[in-house]
Scaffold this motif. Structure first.
Motif, PDB file in Angstrom:
ATOM      1  N   LEU A  60       0.836  -1.203   0.000  1.00  0.00           N
ATOM      2  CA  LEU A  60       0.000   0.000   0.000  1.00  0.00           C
ATOM      3  C   LEU A  60       0.877   1.262   0.000  1.00  0.00           C
ATOM      4  N   ALA A  61       1.890   1.269   0.869  1.00  0.00           N
ATOM      5  CA  ALA A  61       2.770   2.453   0.991  1.00  0.00           C
ATOM      6  C   ALA A  61       3.502   2.708  -0.327  1.00  0.00           C
ATOM      7  N   ASN A  62       3.890   1.623  -1.011  1.00  0.00           N
ATOM      8  CA  ASN A  62       4.571   1.752  -2.295  1.00  0.00           C
ATOM      9  C   ASN A  62       3.672   2.364  -3.339  1.00  0.00           C
ATOM     10  N   GLU A  63       2.458   1.817  -3.372  1.00  0.00           N
ATOM     11  CA  GLU A  63       1.507   2.296  -4.385  1.00  0.00           C
ATOM     12  C   GLU A  63       1.225   3.789  -4.176  1.00  0.00           C
ATOM     13  N   LYS A  64       1.072   4.177  -2.902  1.00  0.00           N
ATOM     14  CA  LYS A  64       0.695   5.571  -2.602  1.00  0.00           C
ATOM     15  C   LYS A  64       1.916   6.460  -2.339  1.00  0.00           C
ATOM     16  N   GLU A  65       3.110   5.849  -2.358  1.00  0.00           N
ATOM     17  CA  GLU A  65       4.370   6.573  -2.106  1.00  0.00           C
ATOM     18  C   GLU A  65       4.363   7.304  -0.763  1.00  0.00           C
ATOM     19  N   VAL A  66       4.038   6.540   0.281  1.00  0.00           N
ATOM     20  CA  VAL A  66       4.012   7.080   1.641  1.00  0.00           C
ATOM     21  C   VAL A  66       5.264   6.601   2.380  1.00  0.00           C
ATOM     22  N   PRO A  67       5.999   7.484   3.056  1.00  0.00           N
ATOM     23  CA  PRO A  67       7.161   7.029   3.830  1.00  0.00           C
ATOM     24  C   PRO A  67       6.754   6.137   5.002  1.00  0.00           C
ATOM     25  N   VAL A  68       7.577   5.121   5.253  1.00  0.00           N
ATOM     26  CA  VAL A  68       7.335   4.207   6.386  1.00  0.00           C
ATOM     27  C   VAL A  68       8.592   4.206   7.247  1.00  0.00           C
ATOM     28  N   THR A  69       8.435   4.503   8.531  1.00  0.00           N
ATOM     29  CA  THR A  69       9.576   4.477   9.451  1.00  0.00           C
ATOM     30  C   THR A  69       9.392   3.336  10.441  1.00  0.00           C
TER      31      THR A  69
END
Ligand SMILES: Cc1cc2nc3c(=O)[nH]c(=O)nc-3n(C[C@H](O)[C@H](O)[C@H](O)COP(=O)(O)OP(=O)(O)OC[C@H]3O[C@@H](n4cnc5c(N)ncnc54)[C@H](O)[C@@H]3O)c2cc1C
Length: 462
Positions: A60-69
């Motif tokens: 999901l984060a990849n598709e939406k280009e959201v940073p994950v820490t």
């Protein structure tokens, strides 16, 4: 991009709504680690329970280009777990199972959120020993230790986290789940991606499970707390101990200001706390061997200027000595604003490093208090702000830090021995590594994480 309600709802579907935090007061504890002066709120905190859930979050984060820490115990000292660009903060607090203590292979299989001390205590029930012992071991987690390749006092004899990681399950930034290594003592099957992930500060992959080598539990231990009136005598004694052929588990060093701060913080007295500096030597192994060894090392210390040798033989005394050592970091922070560095030099350079630090102390009119793992050359250098005016402190610190790092590199050392680069040291990375190395590291990062969504902005900018 900012997180919209569609993304938040999807996260709730993956981990359950109760494991998605959005309220400002719930986000605040996840906005910082233990690095002074660095914090940033995440947009959302998620608490997955399985690798499969993490895989879905990463897709999901990849598709939406959201940073994950990724965040484990949050005890880091280089800002690695600070969600600098907001986005998703992934906490491993629900992944805290010790899945197996395999006594036949002497290996433990643990989830990423296991507290290091819990593993140490569980292994001991089976007569086994997990040696890496960062001073934060009561709150840091295995995944954080793997990501930072944590060391600790016992690294002198037993090495660092990397020496114990034999296998792992990880989720790659694009969501694939892969297993690396296994319960194997040897393995040269292809590039060691596992070794690349150890110490990668959460930038290459998310560690979900780790296989760790265990050793037989040493039969006994003895601690020697040895006070000196001069730093030269203490450092020279440490160097002589290293050359003596006896291999202690730890050789720690604590300057007077460090011990005094710890005393005040804990409200407990330490023997000989007025001495200029202490070294703390732990011997472990067979009882009859360490009894002979401590006599030899005690004499060696006295011949080299020790004021006395305090022998902590029972567990109560040992716990008191180590409590004082482990409290130093917190104690110094409670005394004054500090700049904390974590340099490492070849052992032969330790006396020169201390001489240089004393010169810098005079040049900048700032107190520099050192403690740390003198046995493996890893010294924690703390510059105390005390009453210095804020503006002047902000001007001076970058210059002073640069000078410390220049000295360390000239002496064959590196700018971080165990706390990593994270956010705090990334401006200084080119002092230690040449541009070809940094460029190669960036290409590796992009090969793992083409959209740069996993812990972006740490170690270097892409
Ligand atoms: C009082 C004190 C004493 C300390 N003593 C020592 C010491 O003796 N030796 C030492 O080495 N360090 C020491 N440290 C520093 C710190 O405890 C270590 O760096 C530790 O390894 C951090 O672990 P953590 O679980 O708190 O990780 P965090 O601070 O939460 O995270 C550290 C890094 O790991 C990444 N990460 C977290 N979880 C994952 C995951 N599942 N997959 C991939 N990456 C992940 C984060 O993104 C971050 O970059 C000390 C800190 C304090 C406050």
């Amino acid at each position: 991009m900012r997180l919209d309600s569609e993304i938040i709802n999807s996260l709730g579907d993956i981990v359950g709504k109760d494991n998605v935090l959005m309220a400002r007061e719930s986000l605040e504890p996840y906005s910082h680690d233990e690095t002074p002066g660095l914090s940033h709120l995440p947009d959302v905190v998620v608490k997955p329970k399985t690798a499969e859930e993490i895989s879905k979050i990463m897709k999901l984060a990849n598709e939406k280009e959201v940073p994950v820490t990724p965040r484990a115990g949050g005890t880091g000292l280089s800002g690695g777990a600070v969600p600098w660009l907001g986005g998703i903060l992934m906490s491993f607090e629900r992944m805290n199972r010790i899945k197996e203590i395999d006594t036949e292979n002497a290996m433990a299989v643990v989830e990423s959120g296991v507290i290091v001390q819990n593993l140490e205590e569980e292994a001991a029930k089976y007569g086994l020993f997990y040696p890496p012992d960062p001073a934060s071991l009561d709150s840091c987690m295995i995944a954080g230790n793997v990501a930072e390749c944590a060391g600790g006092a016992r690294a002198f004899k037993y090495g660092v986290t990397r020496n114990y990681v034999k296998g792992m399950e990880v989720v790659l930034p694009q969501g694939e789940i892969i297993r690396l290594g296994g319960k194997l003592i040897k393995n040269v099957t292809g590039y060691s991606l596992m070794d690349l992930i150890v110490g990668s500060e959460g930038t290459l992959a998310i560690v979900t499970e780790v296989i760790l080598k265990l050793l037989p539990l040493p039969e006994a231990k003895i601690d020697l707390l040895i006070p000196f009136n001069s730093i030269e005598q203490a450092v020279n004694t440490a160097v002589k101990i290293i050359k003596s052929g006896i291999v202690p588990a730890t050789i720690e060093l604590m300057e007077r200001e460090a011990i005094k701060a710890s005393e005040r913080y804990l409200e407990k007295k330490t023997p000989f706390s007025d001495a200029e500096v202490h070294i703390l030597v732990e011997l472990d192994g067979k009882k009859e061997n360490i009894e002979k060894e401590y006599e030899i090392l005690g004499e060696l210390a006295l011949e080299n200027g020790a004021i006395d040798v305090y022998v902590a033989e029972d567990k109560g005394e040992q716990d008191r000595v180590w409590e004082a050592r482990r409290a130093i970091s917190e104690a110094l922070k409670s005394k004054s604003e500090i700049d904390h560095e974590d340099v490492v030099v070849p052992i032969s350079e330790i006396p020169n490093l201390f001489r240089n630090l004393k010169e810098l102390e005079k040049k900048y009119l700032l107190k520099i208090v050192c403690y740390g793992h003198v046995g493996d050359g890893n010294i924690h250098v703390n510059v105390l702000k005390e009453t210095m005016e804020e503006k002047k402190w902000r001007e001076i610190i970058p210059k002073l830090v640069r000078e410390i790092f220049d000295i360390v590199v000239q002496r064959g050392g590196m700018i971080s021995g165990e706390h990593g680069i994270g956010l705090a040291k990334k401006a200084y990375l080119p002092l230690a590594l040449d541009s070809a190395q940094i460029e190669l590291m960036k290409r590796i990062k992009i090969a793992f994480d083409p959209k740069n969504i996993l812990n972006p902005g740490k170690i270097f900018d892409i």
